[in-house]
Scaffold this active site. Sequence first.
Site, PDB file in Angstrom:
ATOM      1  CG  ASN A  62      -1.859   1.121   1.269  1.00  0.00           C
ATOM      2  OD1 ASN A  62      -1.648   2.154   0.629  1.00  0.00           O
ATOM      3  ND2 ASN A  62      -2.944   0.954   1.992  1.00  0.00           N
ATOM      4  CB  VAL A  63       1.780   3.805  -2.557  1.00  0.00           C
ATOM      5  CG1 VAL A  63       2.176   2.827  -3.644  1.00  0.00           C
ATOM      6  CG2 VAL A  63       0.421   4.451  -2.842  1.00  0.00           C
ATOM      7  CG  ASN A  89       1.127   4.860 -12.737  1.00  0.00           C
ATOM      8  OD1 ASN A  89       0.615   5.737 -13.420  1.00  0.00           O
ATOM      9  ND2 ASN A  89       0.642   3.620 -12.674  1.00  0.00           N
ATOM     10  CB  SER A 142      -4.290  13.949 -13.989  1.00  0.00           C
ATOM     11  OG  SER A 142      -5.506  14.142 -14.676  1.00  0.00           O
ATOM     12  CE1 TYR A 155      -7.034  11.248 -10.019  1.00  0.00           C
ATOM     13  CE2 TYR A 155      -7.719  12.862 -11.658  1.00  0.00           C
ATOM     14  CZ  TYR A 155      -6.999  11.735 -11.315  1.00  0.00           C
ATOM     15  OH  TYR A 155      -6.227  11.093 -12.268  1.00  0.00           O
ATOM     16  CB  ALA A 157      -6.819  19.163  -4.128  1.00  0.00           C
ATOM     17  CB  SER A 158      -4.646  14.448  -5.043  1.00  0.00           C
ATOM     18  OG  SER A 158      -5.220  13.933  -6.229  1.00  0.00           O
ATOM     19  CE  LYS A 159      -3.539  11.728 -10.119  1.00  0.00           C
ATOM     20  NZ  LYS A 159      -2.427  10.764 -10.069  1.00  0.00           N
TER      21      LYS A 159
HETATM   22  N1  LIG Z   1      -7.140   6.673 -16.681  1.00  0.00           N
HETATM   23  C1  LIG Z   1      -7.113   7.992 -16.827  1.00  0.00           C
HETATM   24  O1  LIG Z   1      -7.951   8.564 -17.535  1.00  0.00           O
HETATM   25  C2  LIG Z   1      -6.047   8.817 -16.163  1.00  0.00           C
HETATM   26  C3  LIG Z   1      -5.842  10.136 -16.614  1.00  0.00           C
HETATM   27  C4  LIG Z   1      -4.881  10.907 -15.979  1.00  0.00           C
HETATM   28  C5  LIG Z   1      -4.110  10.384 -14.968  1.00  0.00           C
HETATM   29  N2  LIG Z   1      -4.334   9.105 -14.560  1.00  0.00           N
HETATM   30  C6  LIG Z   1      -3.503   8.585 -13.465  1.00  0.00           C
HETATM   31  O2  LIG Z   1      -2.796   7.455 -13.933  1.00  0.00           O
HETATM   32  C7  LIG Z   1      -2.453   6.617 -12.821  1.00  0.00           C
HETATM   33  C8  LIG Z   1      -2.819   5.183 -13.163  1.00  0.00           C
HETATM   34  O3  LIG Z   1      -4.217   5.102 -13.331  1.00  0.00           O
HETATM   35  P1  LIG Z   1      -4.934   4.040 -14.290  1.00  0.00           P
HETATM   36  O4  LIG Z   1      -5.740   4.793 -15.255  1.00  0.00           O
HETATM   37  O5  LIG Z   1      -3.958   3.039 -14.767  1.00  0.00           O
HETATM   38  O6  LIG Z   1      -5.984   3.418 -13.244  1.00  0.00           O
HETATM   39  P2  LIG Z   1      -6.093   1.952 -12.631  1.00  0.00           P
HETATM   40  O7  LIG Z   1      -7.135   2.032 -11.610  1.00  0.00           O
HETATM   41  O8  LIG Z   1      -6.207   0.983 -13.746  1.00  0.00           O
HETATM   42  O9  LIG Z   1      -4.654   1.730 -11.961  1.00  0.00           O
HETATM   43  C9  LIG Z   1      -4.301   2.297 -10.722  1.00  0.00           C
HETATM   44  C10 LIG Z   1      -3.553   1.237  -9.929  1.00  0.00           C
HETATM   45  O10 LIG Z   1      -3.111   1.816  -8.700  1.00  0.00           O
HETATM   46  C11 LIG Z   1      -3.307   0.850  -7.690  1.00  0.00           C
HETATM   47  N3  LIG Z   1      -3.444   1.477  -6.384  1.00  0.00           N
HETATM   48  C12 LIG Z   1      -4.472   2.240  -5.932  1.00  0.00           C
HETATM   49  N4  LIG Z   1      -4.281   2.571  -4.652  1.00  0.00           N
HETATM   50  C13 LIG Z   1      -3.097   2.010  -4.284  1.00  0.00           C
HETATM   51  C14 LIG Z   1      -2.374   1.981  -3.061  1.00  0.00           C
HETATM   52  N5  LIG Z   1      -2.812   2.611  -1.969  1.00  0.00           N
HETATM   53  N6  LIG Z   1      -1.220   1.304  -3.036  1.00  0.00           N
HETATM   54  C15 LIG Z   1      -0.767   0.643  -4.121  1.00  0.00           C
HETATM   55  N7  LIG Z   1      -1.410   0.631  -5.299  1.00  0.00           N
HETATM   56  C16 LIG Z   1      -2.571   1.307  -5.374  1.00  0.00           C
HETATM   57  C17 LIG Z   1      -4.599   0.150  -8.081  1.00  0.00           C
HETATM   58  O11 LIG Z   1      -4.730  -1.109  -7.419  1.00  0.00           O
HETATM   59  C18 LIG Z   1      -4.451   0.045  -9.575  1.00  0.00           C
HETATM   60  O12 LIG Z   1      -3.853  -1.163  -9.972  1.00  0.00           O
HETATM   61  C19 LIG Z   1      -3.195   7.192 -11.619  1.00  0.00           C
HETATM   62  O13 LIG Z   1      -2.313   7.969 -10.838  1.00  0.00           O
HETATM   63  C20 LIG Z   1      -4.248   8.086 -12.257  1.00  0.00           C
HETATM   64  O14 LIG Z   1      -4.677   9.124 -11.405  1.00  0.00           O
HETATM   65  C21 LIG Z   1      -5.257   8.299 -15.152  1.00  0.00           C
END
Ligand SMILES: NC(=O)c1ccc[n+]([C@@H]2O[C@H](COP(=O)([O-])OP(=O)(O)OC[C@H]3O[C@@H](n4cnc5c(N)ncnc54)[C@H](O)[C@@H]3O)[C@@H](O)[C@H]2O)c1
Length: 251
Positions: A62-63, A89, A142, A155, A157-159
């Site tokens: 868990n990150v 990521n 993002s 979201y 704020a966090s990004k």
């Molecule tokens: N999909 C989009 O449209 C999009 C756009 C911009 C940015 N992002 C960012 O890209 C990154 C990846 O997202 P994605 O689209 O692949 O989504 P996703 O949900 O497929 O992947 C996110 C992964 O992070 C893992 N995760 C979540 N909480 C965690 C924790 N506490 N500890 C360890 N692992 C954890 C999840 O289990 C999951 O496998 C994220 O940071 C997301 O905010 C996604």
Amino acid sequence: MSRLAGKVAIITGGAGGIGKKTAELFLKEGAKVVIVDLMQDDLDRTMNELSGQGEIVAVKANVTNEPEVENYVKQTLEKFGKIDVFFNNAGIEGKVAPLVDQKIEDFDQVMSVNVRGVFLGLKHVLPHMIKQKSGSVINTSSVAGLNGSPDVSPYIASKHAVVGLTKTAALEVAEANVRVNSVHPSPVNTRMMRSLESGMKIDEKTLSKSIPLGRYGETSDIAYLVLFLASDESTFITGSQYRIDGGMGAL
Ligand SMILES: NC(=O)c1ccc[n+]([C@@H]2O[C@H](COP(=O)([O-])OP(=O)(O)OC[C@H]3O[C@@H](n4cnc5c(N)ncnc54)[C@H](O)[C@@H]3O)[C@@H](O)[C@H]2O)c1
């Protein structure tokens, strides 16, 4: 193909959409890869798909939990001896609701994964890169880290916070030849967008009309940008924010 030959990479959220595709591309380009994610089942499924494609290890963590972050760093060093690339990521989207209807617990949860998780990763990976006087970190922000958007205030704020961490870390470690950049995708075809679409009561076709290129990003689009920033092709780039948004930034 060997754009990452001999390099060791950690990818958090490595069992998710963008993380897994990036792990696959990194393996193809010669890297040894450690994927980190929350659930053992998801990691097992990812390992089944990718373990035939190169040297890859999975670590459950868990990150947001500091000892677990320390452990994924330790496991990487024990297995591969160094860390050249860190794709920081893992992230969650949180609840879709106006700011006034967001519960403090929802806010805290998003900030915990998306900011504390990114911070802890930097805190525990950077010392090893500083020691070896090389390394590339790519933080996933993002378009939500550069612009506002209604109904996803935690979201957003966090990004935005990820940008601050990226710039600060980049300045602190530049002297050690370590680079820190962030990537800023618009909607990408993963589980996260399915969840946001359902929260926003909008479908992909409608949302795609607000993207000049007329489509969502694919996970491979993001993986290729991350590959560039991870590789020695980008050795003069640090502290930068890379939009990958189908033209949305030009609107
Ligand atoms: N999909 C989009 O449209 C999009 C756009 C911009 C940015 N992002 C960012 O890209 C990154 C990846 O997202 P994605 O689209 O692949 O989504 P996703 O949900 O497929 O992947 C996110 C992964 O992070 C893992 N995760 C979540 N909480 C965690 C924790 N506490 N500890 C360890 N692992 C954890 C999840 O289990 C999951 O496998 C994220 O940071 C997301 O905010 C996604």
